[in-house]
Design an enzyme around this catalytic site. Sequence first.
Site, PDB file in Angstrom:
ATOM      1  N   GLN A  11       0.832  -1.202   0.000  1.00 46.92           N
ATOM      2  CA  GLN A  11       0.000   0.000   0.000  1.00 46.92           C
ATOM      3  C   GLN A  11       0.865   1.249   0.000  1.00 46.92           C
ATOM      4  O   GLN A  11       1.874   1.328   0.701  1.00 46.92           O
ATOM      5  CB  GLN A  11      -0.904  -0.019   1.233  1.00 46.92           C
ATOM      6  N   SER A 117       4.088  -6.252   2.767  1.00 50.38           N
ATOM      7  CA  SER A 117       2.810  -6.017   3.432  1.00 50.38           C
ATOM      8  C   SER A 117       1.647  -6.535   2.584  1.00 50.38           C
ATOM      9  O   SER A 117       1.530  -7.734   2.373  1.00 50.38           O
ATOM     10  CB  SER A 117       2.658  -4.537   3.776  1.00 50.38           C
ATOM     11  N   LEU A 118       0.795  -5.663   2.063  1.00 46.00           N
ATOM     12  CA  LEU A 118      -0.300  -6.104   1.197  1.00 46.00           C
ATOM     13  C   LEU A 118       0.212  -6.967   0.052  1.00 46.00           C
ATOM     14  O   LEU A 118      -0.440  -7.933  -0.360  1.00 46.00           O
ATOM     15  CB  LEU A 118      -1.041  -4.892   0.637  1.00 46.00           C
ATOM     16  N   ARG A 142      -9.441  -7.341   5.303  1.00 45.91           N
ATOM     17  CA  ARG A 142      -8.212  -6.855   5.935  1.00 45.91           C
ATOM     18  C   ARG A 142      -8.190  -5.330   5.951  1.00 45.91           C
ATOM     19  O   ARG A 142      -7.861  -4.706   6.965  1.00 45.91           O
ATOM     20  CB  ARG A 142      -6.998  -7.393   5.183  1.00 45.91           C
ATOM     21  N   GLN A 272       0.862 -10.433  10.746  1.00 41.29           N
ATOM     22  CA  GLN A 272       1.577  -9.489   9.888  1.00 41.29           C
ATOM     23  C   GLN A 272       1.144  -8.040  10.063  1.00 41.29           C
ATOM     24  O   GLN A 272       1.967  -7.129  10.040  1.00 41.29           O
ATOM     25  CB  GLN A 272       1.425  -9.921   8.425  1.00 41.29           C
TER      26      GLN A 272
END
Length: 332
Positions: A11, A117-118, A142, A272
Amino acid sequence: MSKIAFIFPGQGAQCIGMAREFYDTCEESRAVFETASEAAGFSVEELCFSETLPDERAAGSEKQTPQASNEENDGRVPNTKIHQTRYTQPVLLTASLAILAAVQKAGIQADMTAGLSLGEYCALTAAGSFSVADAVKIVCRRGIYMEEAVPTGGAMTAILSRKPLPIEEICAATEGQVSVANYNCPGQQVISGEKGAVDRAAAKLLEAGASRAVPLKVSGPFHSPMLAGAGEKLAALLLHQEIRQPKLSFLSNVTGDFVSDPEEIRILLGRQVCSSVRWQQSMEHMIAAGADTFIEIGPGQTLSNFARKIDRSVKVLHVETPEDLENLRQSL
């Protein structure tokens, strides 16, 4: 032996129009968007491609044909939803997977994969652990969990330094809640937590020799314990989600190392959102395992820049447009 790694951005890389050329020219890429829109329950295409949205509609609840980027109609407002966490996540995921579909159609395959991440959900989809539809459904939830869990007064700051710093020790010794959110590459880490604590830790790190402390324009203290509630909700959701064993070697953000057991992946995905992203460690493990060609798939070149700072000897390529894909084909 030479090995290829696919890496996917997180992101912050999103931009209006990402993957549009692939949508227009590649049937497989267009199918990814169509699957994603059905799974998300709103038009991912419109949020991804349109400069403006109808102001009477929340998040494009009715699927429509993507609008041209220069369209200016009465009753429309600037598309800011693409930067709203609950929409950013499925839209960016879809754009990256649409580009991946074109890369795979070109016959380019990887030996290992990771995402920031994403981007980890893109990596798991590339590895066959999730279908496109399942990945979109998960990241929709999420994004909502993360958005709803964001407390007031949270912040993130990038710490840039030309020398190693005792960043964990300084965060631990700082009054308030602050911790390391990202280990991106040599000379760049990100701290996250309560704004006052982040500011105090940043000041201490500057005194310790950091060259710059750059506040990030984010909506909350991501990858910090302050997002533990979101992690718990996501973990509960993932209990009922099928996760297949990855067909490619996959690395976890939480450990920075290879993970193949679906149950371990399930646990780590829940952790995470409130744990440090160990991106530098992930890259170093891939390089140690033989990866010498890294292909960043998705908008921007953030991960490509990190890779060059981690190890200048590796080959770094990126695919954001069909022209990039053609250059990639010629380079391999």
